[in-house]
Write an enzyme that holds these catalytic residues in place. Structure first.
Site, PDB file in Angstrom:
ATOM      1  N   CYS B 117       0.886  -1.167   0.000  1.00 43.88           N
ATOM      2  CA  CYS B 117       0.000   0.000   0.000  1.00 43.88           C
ATOM      3  C   CYS B 117       0.920   1.212   0.000  1.00 43.88           C
ATOM      4  CB  CYS B 117      -0.903   0.012   1.229  1.00 43.88           C
ATOM      5  SG  CYS B 117      -1.815   1.566   1.405  1.00 43.88           S
ATOM      6  N   CYS B 120      -0.672   4.445   2.301  1.00 40.17           N
ATOM      7  CA  CYS B 120      -0.812   4.358   3.766  1.00 40.17           C
ATOM      8  C   CYS B 120      -0.428   2.952   4.201  1.00 40.17           C
ATOM      9  CB  CYS B 120      -2.190   4.805   4.248  1.00 40.17           C
ATOM     10  SG  CYS B 120      -3.611   4.184   3.327  1.00 40.17           S
ATOM     11  N   SER B 121      -1.309   2.245   4.875  1.00 41.29           N
ATOM     12  CA  SER B 121      -0.957   0.908   5.368  1.00 41.29           C
ATOM     13  C   SER B 121      -2.140  -0.025   5.232  1.00 41.29           C
ATOM     14  CB  SER B 121      -0.519   0.989   6.832  1.00 41.29           C
ATOM     15  OG  SER B 121       0.500   1.947   6.966  1.00 41.29           O
ATOM     16  N   CYS B 122      -2.844   0.064   4.105  1.00 41.95           N
ATOM     17  CA  CYS B 122      -3.986  -0.812   3.882  1.00 41.95           C
ATOM     18  C   CYS B 122      -3.501  -2.258   3.867  1.00 41.95           C
ATOM     19  CB  CYS B 122      -4.666  -0.481   2.550  1.00 41.95           C
ATOM     20  SG  CYS B 122      -5.314   1.198   2.534  1.00 41.95           S
TER      21      CYS B 122
END
Lengths: 105, 213, 101
Positions: B117, B120-122
């Site tokens: 991702c 972000c940090s999906c």
């Protein structure tokens, strides 16, 4: 070229990928639980949170890490929508830091 | 963790043990503790529901996705359903899913999928829990889309030139999980033995499934 | 539900809307050409959803597959390598058939 979000780092040059496992801290687990509950109770969307994080300065973003960003992004939203008073929160934080203790929470 | 840790005072109410009690309080933690106290005092949350939610979250581990992989390896009909709709396939195994949609990506000798991702940090948290440090690092997020072969080599995966590398930027509303190749020599293993061969990183595309020892 | 805007396999260009604020189209794919891999469902536009639920219109999300060589002219991997990314319909334009640039 349009403005690039601080979080938009795909393709940028970067160094080594950290490979050490990092244990999730107790307060980080609690933070996740708190924000999970808040997002449903206050009906706050993931994109609102993402947007709040993107409002960080490049410098702030650059030195942030996942749970710090999560906390700061959520605080920004809660101050913004009036759920939490920013001054009262700052005072409470200072008090906890000064005491150095987790026990009175 | 300290061996001989004890509180110098009595608590009047039980609360979960903080395994980090021996660490110094950081500013971030203090900010969180202040927030939590205020939310509780304002009646927005209570301590019991926070603890209950922590316990729910602890059930989200890579073992959940590994169970799906093992089932897909032994049951072609399940695999077909997983490839069509990974969320339904997770629910079928009684894995609670909070994501809007899950997509399974099958690795084959000709195709290697890897997930990142960049914005972000999906991450498919219902199936894998919280993401590892490398996945949320800015270096992984920046480099995986630009030089995936080099990144994978750093993870110990050297893929033949004939194998297509397909990077998945998990940038919006969908979440992904990799179905790794079944290792040789696993014929006749039980589903739970097969699931034990699937490490977390194989479910992101940064490792292969293990061969039985 | 309205008709799906792009068919699987359709060639598309990811445009640069130059829109300030919260968007989910990263810079590195803007201006690049790929093909629709699948329709990913309909969602409230995150560009509005980022400022509170219920503000945005429903938009269609597509999975777009690009050749790495079309994203990075000096891509250090193999010709066949690809990348997939999720793009909302208003960032996509039909692209005439031909060699991707």
């Amino acid at each position: 070229m349009s403005t690039r979000l601080v979080s938009d780092i795909g393709g940028k040059p970067a160094g080594d990928i950290p490979r050490e496992e990092r244990r999730q801290l107790f307060w980080e687990k609690q933070l996740i639980a708190v924000v999970n509950l808040l997002s449903s109770k206050l009906d706050i969307t993931l994109d609102e949170f993402r947007r709040a994080v993107e409002e960080m300065s490049e410098e702030e973003y650059g030195r942030s890490y996942l749970y710090g960003r999560r906390l700061d992004g959520w605080l920004r939203l809660l101050f913004e929508n009036g759920t939490i008073d920013a001054d009262a929160h700052a005072a409470r934080t200072a008090q906890i830091l000064a005491s150095g203790s987790r026990d009175h929470v | 963790m300290t061996a001989d840790h004890s509180h110098s005072h009595d608590h009047t109410h039980p609360h979960p043990v903080n395994e980090d009690d021996d660490m110094d309080l950081t500013e971030h933690e203090a900010k969180f503790l202040a927030l939590k106290a205020m939310l509780i005092e304002q009646g927005i949350l209570d301590a019991a529901e926070i603890q209950a939610r922590v316990e729910v979250n602890e059930l989200k581990t890579p073992h959940q996705a590994a169970r799906m992989v093992a089932r897909a390896w032994v049951d072609p009909a399940y695999k077909a359903r997983m490839m069509a709709d990974a969320k339904q396939a997770a629910l079928e195994l009684d894995i609670p899913v909070t994501e809007a949609a899950l997509v399974a990506l099958e690795n084959t000798p000709d195709l290697h999928n890897v997930i990142v991702c960049t914005l972000c940090s999906c991450y498919p948290r219902s199936l894998l829990g919280e993401p590892p440090a490398f996945y949320v690092s800015k270096a992984y997020r920046s480099r995986t889309v630009r030089e995936p072969r080099r990144v994978l080599r750093e993870f110990g995966l050297t893929l033949p030139e004939e194998t297509e590398i397909r990077v998945h930027d998990s940038n919006a509303d969908l979440r992904y999980v990799v179905l790794p190749q079944r290792p040789d020599g696993t014929e006749g293993l039980s589903e739970s033995d097969l699931a034990a061969l699937v490490p977390r990183d194989a479910l992101i595309g940064c490792a292969f499934a293990k061969t039985p020892s | 539900m309205s008709e799906v805007a792009f068919a699987d396999g359709a060639r598309v260009r990811i445009v640069d809307l130059g829109k300030p604020g919260h968007v989910r189209t990263p810079q590195y794919v803007r201006g690049k050409v790929g093909v629709i891999e699948r329709f990913g469902g309909t969602y409230e536009n995150p560009e509005d959803r980022a400022y509170g639920r219920g503000r945005g219109t429903a938009v269609q999300l597509f999975r777009v597959r690009l050749r790495q060589r079309d994203i990075w002219p000096d891509y250090p991997g193999c010709e066949a390598d690809t990348l997939e990314i999720e793009i909302y319909e208003h960032w996509l334009r039909p692209e005439p058939t031909g060699e991707a640039q």
